[in-house]
Design an enzyme around this catalytic site. Sequence first.
Site, PDB file in Angstrom:
ATOM      1  N   GLY A  53      45.977  59.124  42.223  1.00  0.00           N
ATOM      2  CA  GLY A  53      47.036  58.487  42.992  1.00  0.00           C
ATOM      3  C   GLY A  53      48.225  58.162  42.114  1.00  0.00           C
ATOM      4  N   CYS A  80      41.029  60.726  37.772  1.00  0.00           N
ATOM      5  CA  CYS A  80      42.400  60.316  37.452  1.00  0.00           C
ATOM      6  C   CYS A  80      42.596  58.821  37.741  1.00  0.00           C
ATOM      7  CB  CYS A  80      43.395  61.194  38.191  1.00  0.00           C
ATOM      8  SG  CYS A  80      45.058  61.139  37.480  1.00  0.00           S
ATOM      9  N   TYR A  81      43.341  58.448  38.785  1.00  0.00           N
ATOM     10  CA  TYR A  81      43.473  57.037  39.138  1.00  0.00           C
ATOM     11  C   TYR A  81      42.095  56.423  39.396  1.00  0.00           C
ATOM     12  CZ  TYR A  81      44.808  52.799  41.728  1.00  0.00           C
ATOM     13  OH  TYR A  81      44.955  51.492  42.156  1.00  0.00           O
ATOM     14  N   HIS A 170      41.523  66.559  36.785  1.00  0.00           N
ATOM     15  CA  HIS A 170      41.391  66.909  38.202  1.00  0.00           C
ATOM     16  C   HIS A 170      40.428  68.085  38.314  1.00  0.00           C
ATOM     17  CE1 HIS A 170      44.524  64.296  39.888  1.00  0.00           C
ATOM     18  NE2 HIS A 170      45.154  64.496  38.748  1.00  0.00           N
ATOM     19  N   GLU A 172      39.318  69.238  41.066  1.00  0.00           N
ATOM     20  CA  GLU A 172      39.528  69.898  42.354  1.00  0.00           C
ATOM     21  C   GLU A 172      40.490  71.072  42.303  1.00  0.00           C
ATOM     22  OE1 GLU A 172      42.227  66.196  42.326  1.00  0.00           O
ATOM     23  OE2 GLU A 172      40.337  66.863  41.480  1.00  0.00           O
ATOM     24  N   GLY A 224      57.575  84.158  60.342  1.00  0.00           N
ATOM     25  CA  GLY A 224      57.174  85.454  59.816  1.00  0.00           C
ATOM     26  C   GLY A 224      56.331  85.309  58.574  1.00  0.00           C
ATOM     27  N   ASP A 227      51.663  81.324  57.184  1.00  0.00           N
ATOM     28  CA  ASP A 227      51.170  80.160  57.926  1.00  0.00           C
ATOM     29  C   ASP A 227      51.465  80.263  59.418  1.00  0.00           C
ATOM     30  OD1 ASP A 227      50.622  79.336  55.338  1.00  0.00           O
ATOM     31  OD2 ASP A 227      52.451  78.162  55.196  1.00  0.00           O
ATOM     32  N   LYS A 373      46.522  77.190  51.604  1.00  0.00           N
ATOM     33  CA  LYS A 373      46.969  78.572  51.753  1.00  0.00           C
ATOM     34  C   LYS A 373      45.833  79.589  51.675  1.00  0.00           C
ATOM     35  CE  LYS A 373      50.875  79.416  51.767  1.00  0.00           C
ATOM     36  NZ  LYS A 373      51.880  79.533  52.842  1.00  0.00           N
TER      37      LYS A 373
END
Length: 626
Positions: A53, A80-81, A170, A172, A224, A227, A373
């Site tokens: 955070g 982290c935090y 991190h 993740e 286009g 997403d 994504k």
Amino acid sequence: MERSKILVLDFGSQYAHLIAKRFRALGFYCEIALPSVDEKNLANVKGIVMSGGPSSVYEENIPEFNAKILDLDIPILGLCYGHQLMAASYNGTVGKAPVGEFGIAHLNLSEAGKKSPLFKGISETTQVWMSHQDGVLSLGEGFETAGTTKDCPFAAVQNLEKKRFSLQCHCEVKDTPEGNKIFRNFAEICGMEINWDEDTVLNHIIDSIKTDAKDKNVLLFLSGGVDSTVAFALLNKALGQQRVLGLHIDNGFMRKNESTNVEKAYKAHGFNNFIVENAEESFLNAVKGLTDPQKKRMAVGENFIAVRDRVVKAQNLDETKWMLAQGTLYPDIIESGGTKNSKVIKTHHNRVEGIQKLIADGMIIEPLKDLYKDEVRSIGKKLGLEDELVMRHPFPGPGLSINVLCTDGIFSEKDKDEFEKAKAELNEIKITQFCPNCTAKMKRSVLPVRSVGVQGDFRTYRFPAVLAFSCDENGFYHIPGKREKVEQASSAITNSASYLNRTIIKLYQNPALKDEDLKLQEGYCDKSRLDQLREVDSIVLDELHKTGLYNEIFQHLTIDLPYASKKENASFVLRPVCSEDVMTARFAWFADDFMQNLVKKIAALPFVDALYFDATNKPPATFGWE
């Protein structure tokens, strides 16, 4: 029976939902909760992860945390935090670290770490991704050191008796390659069994669309890009083409021939329920004279709503029966400060006031809002979309408008002061020799333009450092050969600087110009600059396609800078990146022959005064410059 789960406490990190995504991808059901959640409401929670955070644990206004959670007899992992909060909660100390870390570092396991169940099967020295300025200064009671990095003596700590683990890095993000192994080990410590899969996610999205739409039809902004295309396919599958209308708006910010190519691709796939609206003049007027990137994004976003309203009226659509859909991803929401504890990195066009009102009225559908994504591409392929549609480089709704940096040409007193400080600190940073026979000739400078970055979960708006090597008589600069050495130099600069958030390499400068001839020019997002940008961008994309490199990188952005010898000219930055989740990225690196060929073609354009290469990871930079 409710599903067993791992719970992520969201302290406002950009990466909080990415943690949940990683656990789900590993097959373990995972949910997000506020750190103030009542400990009595944690039935079926087998383990807890405390996210990173933007706050410092020693500040006053920090996210509310229910400390009784630490009394639960279940494993807890802090990142982290969360790592710092864990230390502070057990009477350790946290403060500003002597050296902040941003980007790649290497975690060296201690003897305790080598025996830890959290690091089972993990290399004794493993690459990790750091993004912090604070650090644990002394261990919490009952904790021991499990791992260190060069600049972080308490990078990994644990209390095996209480089943408490914490890491400064991190896990993740993809740039911690063994992060999934650590998460899998944690799930094993928690006693979790495999209980989640991709088909469940897809079915959940389809059911959610049907539930949210009820009996209404849906109009989708169709850029286009990947997403919106996948969102379009999902809506068609859930509701049928007769209830869905795609609206592709040519806003004047598209790449060269983009709208024509988009229309052809959709028709070839069998999509017939879309229309194309040319609104170039409307959008150019909306951003006319704007220099603040946030205001520019907001103006573009609000104008999308205005154009949508005009199309609804022109098509005689009953607004009470038509909802609006967007291809919003979770990173868009996070970077817009979309969770209670997160900070605004940049305002996305799909989170402006007009959109927020429609959300409040229950008139917005965002099928992809909890996804990233790579997940979107995977779903697109599952739906049968061709690679031409799902593997295209991402292209944001505001298009090239956010790649044209704007200024009134005035350098304020604050700008001047911070610019001088940026130059001073750059000159003091030690850069290890990384370009044989060139270091003595290497010149450092700072460009007088600012760009957006993200450092320690905070938005920054700082200057780029420039490294320039030897130059030939035609204005072409020597290009360093090894990516790793460039990355080391880039990280050394941004990790040590308070006024710099990017490192760029100089590739070319018009040989008729001296360095002092290049100045900050008054420049706005108008058709002339957009057309210039389109030409440069088209050269890059054509070469990437020709050489087969297009599919090897995640995205390439070309940035137009109002830094030139005169207002009619510009400087440009090449920004290729590799990423899977958008939340983090490493700059892509091209072979010397490809780079030289590319630079020569761009330099031949008469309006190009200088060309640079952005060699900065995310963080501390963002993908684009605005």
